[in-house]
Design an enzyme around this catalytic site. Structure first.
Site, PDB file in Angstrom:
ATOM      1  N   ASN A  83       0.805  -1.221   0.000  1.00  0.00           N
ATOM      2  CA  ASN A  83       0.000   0.000   0.000  1.00  0.00           C
ATOM      3  C   ASN A  83       0.839   1.272   0.000  1.00  0.00           C
ATOM      4  O   ASN A  83       0.358   2.336  -0.392  1.00  0.00           O
ATOM      5  CB  ASN A  83      -0.945   0.011   1.207  1.00  0.00           C
ATOM      6  CG  ASN A  83      -0.235  -0.292   2.507  1.00  0.00           C
ATOM      7  OD1 ASN A  83       0.318  -1.380   2.677  1.00  0.00           O
ATOM      8  ND2 ASN A  83      -0.234   0.649   3.429  1.00  0.00           N
ATOM      9  N   ALA A 113     -14.194  -2.350  -0.806  1.00  0.00           N
ATOM     10  CA  ALA A 113     -14.841  -1.621  -1.894  1.00  0.00           C
ATOM     11  C   ALA A 113     -14.304  -0.207  -2.068  1.00  0.00           C
ATOM     12  O   ALA A 113     -14.174   0.285  -3.195  1.00  0.00           O
ATOM     13  CB  ALA A 113     -16.352  -1.571  -1.661  1.00  0.00           C
ATOM     14  N   CYS A 158      -3.779   4.373   7.520  1.00  0.00           N
ATOM     15  CA  CYS A 158      -4.099   3.745   8.798  1.00  0.00           C
ATOM     16  C   CYS A 158      -3.008   3.955   9.838  1.00  0.00           C
ATOM     17  O   CYS A 158      -3.190   3.629  11.004  1.00  0.00           O
ATOM     18  CB  CYS A 158      -4.336   2.251   8.590  1.00  0.00           C
ATOM     19  SG  CYS A 158      -5.755   1.890   7.542  1.00  0.00           S
TER      20      CYS A 158
END
Length: 415
Positions: free
Chosen positions: A162, A213, A337
């Site tokens: 990521n 999603a 995060c």
């Protein structure tokens, strides 16, 4: 549609943080709207509103299964997102399955949610091997095989990182593990890869795969876990029959419909979108390469087409992010995060970057709604901001690279 907007103070806004989240596709929003108004039925009810809701849920399950090339619709379990999907996979294969000890293999560069689960399991008696990666952010499949033990329960390797966008050899790892120890489960966090590179569970050979999603133009709060038929793991949430008993609780119908539509669009537009993303990447790197003392973090070819993690030597990344934000350019200094942390990126440090180089690294990520004009504007502003910061920053304020930092012996430059 573009992601360009205007802030309240009239500054042009260019969003280049697609790895954190993406805008909802208008087609996805339209598909969801009826299930936020007149189609409010509970999918577990047998009356007509409930049956219509159930039909919508199953249609979405088929859309997700088609995107992943799953062999059976029952292999798709809807969750609240990838964090829940990863928890279900890893805990369901270990602690919740009745094991009180055992061995897990993962890497040092996984998403914080996977690393957090592994630490939780370590505290409860499980052993975890955190494999190192090379300077291009890739794990060596041979290291995975060497780490296997008689009590290894599961191998968890992300598909695309990521922070750097680097792709991991998950298919090669899965084949090798299964050839040596067929009973060991192979899990992958595929969150960043969906809709950017092909994600085919048959080709990957994994037993478990997580997706979310909102990383590919769907709504937040909905994801899915692929569980290969025949694989037995224990549920994380109990108390209901929903999702074949794997995820108790009334289904988020609107979210599931949105996920299904996003999956349908991702498959339908894959070639067109990925060509656009690669074109933007080439343009971004070519233009930013005009700025001296820059280096691409991660693999140059085995990567997502939508991500570039750049070391801007001599410019503090948080200062770059703040100044670009004032100019309307939205970027990240790492995983959304963990961006509240003042620690250097665990991914970049695992790659061998010095603390200074990690603190000077910024993640740019774009998407299908990004335009070439937006890329040009973002690069122009980045050049100005970095040049200014380098002029006003004293060497002792930013620190120095370690002598073994990749910047010293792998060369600079982006293009």
């Amino acid at each position: 549609m573009t992601t360009e907007a205007t802030t309240k103070v009239g500054v042009r806004e260019v969003y280049l943080d697609y790895n954190a989240t993406t805008p909802v596709d208008p087609e996805v929003r339209e598909a969801m709207l009826p299930f936020l108004s007149e189609e409010f039925g509970n999918p577990s009810s047998v009356h007509p509103p409930g049956r219509r809701a159930r039909k919508a849920v199953e249609a979405a399950r088929e859309q997700v299964a088609r995107l992943l090339n799953a062999a059976d619709l029952s292999e798709i379990v809807f969750t609240s997102g990838a964090t829940e999907a990863n928890n279900t996979a890893l805990l369901g294969a270990t602690l919740l399955a009745g094991h009180r000890s055992g061995h897990i293999i993962t890497t040092q560069i996984e998403h914080p949610c996977v690393l957090g689960i592994c630490r939780f399991l370590e505290e409860r008696g499980f052993r975890v091997t955190y494999l190192p990666i090379d300077r291009q952010c890739r794990v060596d499949p041979e290291r995975v095989l060497d780490a296997l033990t008689d009590d290894t329960l599961i191998v968890s390797i992300m598909l695309a990182n990521n922070e750097t966008g680097t792709l991991q050899p998950v298919a090669e790892i899965a084949r090798a593990v299964k050839a040596k120890r067929p009973n060991i489960l192979v899990h992958t966090d595929a969150v960043q890869a969906i809709a950017k590179v092909p994600v085919d569970v048959q080709a990957l050979g994994v037993d478990l795969l997580a997706l979310s999603a909102h990383k590919f133009y769907g709504p937040k709060g909905i994801g899915a876990l692929y569980i290969r038929k025949g694989v037995k793991i224990a549920p994380l949430l109990r108390g209901g029959h929903q999702e074949q008993g794997m995820r108790a609780g009334t289904e988020n119908v609107a979210g599931i419909v949105g996920l299904g539509k996003a999956a349908e669009i991702a498959l339908r537009d894959f070639e067109l979108v990925t060509q656009h993303l690669w074109r933007l990447r080439r343009r971004f790197l070519r233009l930013l390469d005009e700025l001296p003392m820059t280096r691409l973090n991660g693999h140059r070819e085995l990567t997502l087409p939508s991500t570039a993690n750049i070391c801007l030597l001599g410019a503090d990344a948080l200062a770059v992010q703040a100044n670009l934000g004032q100019r309307g350019v939205c970027v990240s200094v790492g995983s959304a995060c963990s961006s509240g942390s003042l620690k250097p990126s665990h991914v970049l440090r695992a790659m061998g970057l010095s603390e200074m180089a990690a603190f000077c690294s910024v993640r740019f990520s774009w998407g299908k709604f990004t335009t070439e004009e937006e890329i040009d504007y973002a690069v122009e502003q980045t050049k100005e901001v970095v040049s200014l910061l380098r002029e006003i920053t004293l060497p002792e304020e930013i620190g120095v690279c370690d002598e073994n930092c990749p910047c010293f012996f792998e060369g600079a430059g982006l293009a």
